[in-house]
Design a protein around this motif. Structure first.
Motif, PDB file in Angstrom:
ATOM      1  N   GLY A 115      14.579   7.762  -9.959  1.00  0.00           N
ATOM      2  CA  GLY A 115      14.795   8.412  -8.677  1.00  0.00           C
ATOM      3  C   GLY A 115      16.096   9.192  -8.649  1.00  0.00           C
ATOM      4  N   HIS A 116      16.594   9.454  -7.441  1.00  0.00           N
ATOM      5  CA  HIS A 116      17.858  10.175  -7.277  1.00  0.00           C
ATOM      6  C   HIS A 116      18.958   9.183  -6.936  1.00  0.00           C
ATOM      7  CE1 HIS A 116      20.935  12.788  -5.430  1.00  0.00           C
ATOM      8  NE2 HIS A 116      20.417  13.744  -6.196  1.00  0.00           N
ATOM      9  N   ALA A 117      20.164   9.452  -7.438  1.00  0.00           N
ATOM     10  CA  ALA A 117      21.277   8.513  -7.251  1.00  0.00           C
ATOM     11  C   ALA A 117      21.625   8.312  -5.779  1.00  0.00           C
ATOM     12  CB  ALA A 117      22.506   9.008  -8.017  1.00  0.00           C
ATOM     13  N   GLY A 118      21.325   9.302  -4.929  1.00  0.00           N
ATOM     14  CA  GLY A 118      21.622   9.170  -3.511  1.00  0.00           C
ATOM     15  C   GLY A 118      20.805   8.096  -2.820  1.00  0.00           C
ATOM     16  N   PHE A 119      19.725   7.623  -3.482  1.00  0.00           N
ATOM     17  CA  PHE A 119      18.851   6.615  -2.894  1.00  0.00           C
ATOM     18  C   PHE A 119      18.827   5.343  -3.741  1.00  0.00           C
ATOM     19  CE2 PHE A 119      17.470  10.841  -1.728  1.00  0.00           C
ATOM     20  CZ  PHE A 119      17.396  10.749  -0.342  1.00  0.00           C
ATOM     21  N   ARG A 120      19.844   5.169  -4.566  1.00  0.00           N
ATOM     22  CA  ARG A 120      19.915   3.969  -5.410  1.00  0.00           C
ATOM     23  C   ARG A 120      20.228   2.738  -4.555  1.00  0.00           C
ATOM     24  NH1 ARG A 120      24.776   6.679  -5.909  1.00  0.00           N
ATOM     25  NH2 ARG A 120      26.683   5.409  -5.703  1.00  0.00           N
ATOM     26  N   ASN A 137       0.821  -1.219   0.000  1.00  0.00           N
ATOM     27  CA  ASN A 137       0.000   0.000   0.000  1.00  0.00           C
ATOM     28  C   ASN A 137       0.855   1.268   0.000  1.00  0.00           C
ATOM     29  OD1 ASN A 137       1.024  -0.289   2.558  1.00  0.00           O
ATOM     30  ND2 ASN A 137      -0.836   0.381   3.615  1.00  0.00           N
ATOM     31  N   LEU A 138       2.141   1.147  -0.282  1.00  0.00           N
ATOM     32  CA  LEU A 138       3.053   2.293  -0.267  1.00  0.00           C
ATOM     33  C   LEU A 138       3.395   2.739  -1.685  1.00  0.00           C
ATOM     34  CD1 LEU A 138       5.546   1.282   2.578  1.00  0.00           C
ATOM     35  CD2 LEU A 138       3.552   2.788   2.721  1.00  0.00           C
ATOM     36  N   THR A 139       3.374   4.038  -1.898  1.00  0.00           N
ATOM     37  CA  THR A 139       3.750   4.613  -3.184  1.00  0.00           C
ATOM     38  C   THR A 139       5.248   4.904  -3.191  1.00  0.00           C
ATOM     39  OG1 THR A 139       1.586   5.655  -3.440  1.00  0.00           O
ATOM     40  CG2 THR A 139       3.388   6.531  -4.782  1.00  0.00           C
ATOM     41  N   ILE A 140       5.925   4.473  -4.250  1.00  0.00           N
ATOM     42  CA  ILE A 140       7.358   4.716  -4.384  1.00  0.00           C
ATOM     43  C   ILE A 140       7.533   5.802  -5.440  1.00  0.00           C
ATOM     44  CG2 ILE A 140       9.625   3.660  -4.642  1.00  0.00           C
ATOM     45  CD1 ILE A 140       7.768   2.343  -2.567  1.00  0.00           C
ATOM     46  N   ASP A 141       7.947   6.970  -5.012  1.00  0.00           N
ATOM     47  CA  ASP A 141       8.077   8.108  -5.913  1.00  0.00           C
ATOM     48  C   ASP A 141       9.412   8.804  -5.649  1.00  0.00           C
ATOM     49  OD1 ASP A 141       7.444   9.857  -7.906  1.00  0.00           O
ATOM     50  OD2 ASP A 141       5.656  10.695  -6.953  1.00  0.00           O
ATOM     51  N   TYR A 142       9.750   9.752  -6.510  1.00  0.00           N
ATOM     52  CA  TYR A 142      11.004  10.495  -6.396  1.00  0.00           C
ATOM     53  C   TYR A 142      11.143  11.118  -5.007  1.00  0.00           C
ATOM     54  CZ  TYR A 142      14.807  13.566  -7.921  1.00  0.00           C
ATOM     55  OH  TYR A 142      16.019  14.182  -8.069  1.00  0.00           O
ATOM     56  N   PRO A 143      12.315  11.017  -4.364  1.00  0.00           N
ATOM     57  CA  PRO A 143      13.612  10.582  -4.904  1.00  0.00           C
ATOM     58  C   PRO A 143      13.872   9.084  -4.809  1.00  0.00           C
ATOM     59  CG  PRO A 143      13.936  11.409  -2.701  1.00  0.00           C
ATOM     60  CD  PRO A 143      12.474  11.590  -2.995  1.00  0.00           C
ATOM     61  N   PHE A 144      12.880   8.310  -4.307  1.00  0.00           N
ATOM     62  CA  PHE A 144      13.075   6.869  -4.196  1.00  0.00           C
ATOM     63  C   PHE A 144      12.629   6.178  -5.491  1.00  0.00           C
ATOM     64  CE2 PHE A 144      12.108   8.495   0.089  1.00  0.00           C
ATOM     65  CZ  PHE A 144      13.278   8.126   0.749  1.00  0.00           C
ATOM     66  N   ALA A 145      13.065   4.947  -5.644  1.00  0.00           N
ATOM     67  CA  ALA A 145      12.673   4.167  -6.819  1.00  0.00           C
ATOM     68  C   ALA A 145      13.044   2.710  -6.578  1.00  0.00           C
ATOM     69  CB  ALA A 145      13.356   4.687  -8.080  1.00  0.00           C
ATOM     70  N   LEU A 146      12.413   1.843  -7.351  1.00  0.00           N
ATOM     71  CA  LEU A 146      12.733   0.418  -7.306  1.00  0.00           C
ATOM     72  C   LEU A 146      13.508  -0.017  -8.538  1.00  0.00           C
ATOM     73  CD1 LEU A 146       9.310  -1.017  -6.015  1.00  0.00           C
ATOM     74  CD2 LEU A 146      11.367  -0.525  -4.675  1.00  0.00           C
ATOM     75  N   ARG A 147      13.557   0.849  -9.556  1.00  0.00           N
ATOM     76  CA  ARG A 147      14.232   0.515 -10.814  1.00  0.00           C
ATOM     77  C   ARG A 147      15.527   1.292 -10.950  1.00  0.00           C
ATOM     78  NH1 ARG A 147       9.999   1.438 -15.542  1.00  0.00           N
ATOM     79  NH2 ARG A 147      11.883   0.904 -16.713  1.00  0.00           N
TER      80      ARG A 147
END
Length: 325
Positions: free
Chosen positions: A52-57, A38-48
């Motif tokens: 997103g942002h490189a700091g959260f890769r 039930n969680l939305t993954i949006d910028y700066p986070f990402a699963l791919r």
């Protein structure tokens, strides 16, 4: 001269057609946005990768519908991501709370340790209290502060070890040393994240820990009403301000270059260093596709040149034969 003119014209037409095809193939905003449970993954986070942002890769992973965060200190379940207030809440199953003490001579629980390069992006919230349990006298917490235990705080955002001792988990735990005594290490030592570089339970020679946070403007009435877990704050560097907004406003998706980790605006089949309205040779396509594009264009130009040369040769030969007649 006529042949060169035709070749130049055709090449220019082909070049502009190729650019138009690249520029018009834009992906929707949801390309890098996803869900886990039930969680939305949006910028700066990402699963791919590349989103997103490189700091959260290489940080978040969706495992059987459960969002997990992996950092050097361990794996945590992500309970909530607050994009408005830049907060993220984690759960450590080996952490003590108000009803259960989870301690071991070798240390129980992950604490919180991130990679040095990631620390500028992700840190415990200032309203998060860490209560370290059963730390040895030789712990780095107490070195250089003999008989004073200076890292132990009496109050962090309205919470303290003295309050924590009132939890049912401490019933039957025996005599509790004073949280700020001068003789022996305290059973509970409350610290702010800023007081130590990282909360590494084994390195600090502690038996376990508890963590609680408060986001309400009023002080929680007691330890039973505290919210137990890890509350983190995430942030982006100042030079990133406005980049993602400008990218999205032009139909792009915010991401990063997987080799250089620089910010990029993903515009379908090509990437831009600013937004999808800026078109140039440096932003035509990913570096792996640009050489292929240029090679294909060169091959087409070569074939056209050959065709034009053959046609011109035949025409000239026909004119010479007509002159002889």
């Amino acid at each position: 001269m006529n042949m060169i003119h035709h070749l130049s014209l055709i090449t220019i037409i082909l070049f502009h057609i190729a650019i138009f095809r690249l520029a018009s193939a834009r992906v929707p905003l949801t390309a890098c946005r996803s869900f886990c449970g039930n969680l939305t993954i949006d910028y700066p986070f990402a699963l791919r990768q590349g989103c997103g942002h490189a700091g959260f890769r290489d940080l978040l992973f969706c495992v059987n519908g459960v969002l997990m965060m992996h950092i050097p200190s361990g794996s945590y379940r992500v309970l909530d991501i607050d994009y408005a207030y830049h907060g993220i809440t984690l759960h450590d199953p080996a952490m003590s709370d108000c009803y259960t003490l989870d301690r071991s001579p070798k240390g129980r629980g992950n604490g919180f340790v991130v990679e040095p390069w990631r620390a500028v992006y992700l840190q415990p919230d200032q309203d998060n209290i860490f209560m370290l349990l059963g730390c040895r006298s030789g712990s780095p917490l107490f070195q250089g502060f003999q008989n004073k235990h200076l890292p132990c705080r009496s109050n962090v955002s309205g919470m303290s070890c003295d309050d924590y001792y009132r939890c049912p988990a401490w019933d039957g735990a025996g005599i509790r040393s004073s949280a700020y005594g001068n003789s022996n290490p305290p059973e509970c030592c409350a610290v702010e994240p800023a007081a130590v570089r990282s909360i590494n339970i084994s390195h600090l020679q502690c038996e376990g820990y508890s963590s609680a946070y408060s986001v309400a403007p009023l002080r929680p009435p007691g330890p039973g009403a505290w919210t137990y877990g890890l509350r983190l704050s995430f942030s982006l560097p100042e030079n990133n301000d406005g980049f993602c907004g400008a990218c999205r406003s032009t139909g792009g998706v915010c991401g990063y270059d997987q080799d250089t980790h620089d910010d990029v605006c993903i515009c379908g089949d090509w990437n831009s260093t600013s937004n999808c309205d800026s078109l140039g040779l440096t932003a035509l396509a990913p570096r792996t596709e640009l050489p292929c594009f240029l090679a294909t264009l060169a091959a087409c130009a070569g074939e056209i040149l050959g065709c034009v040369w053959i046609v011109g040769r035949k025409k000239k030969k026909k004119e010479e034969e007509e002159k002889k007649l």
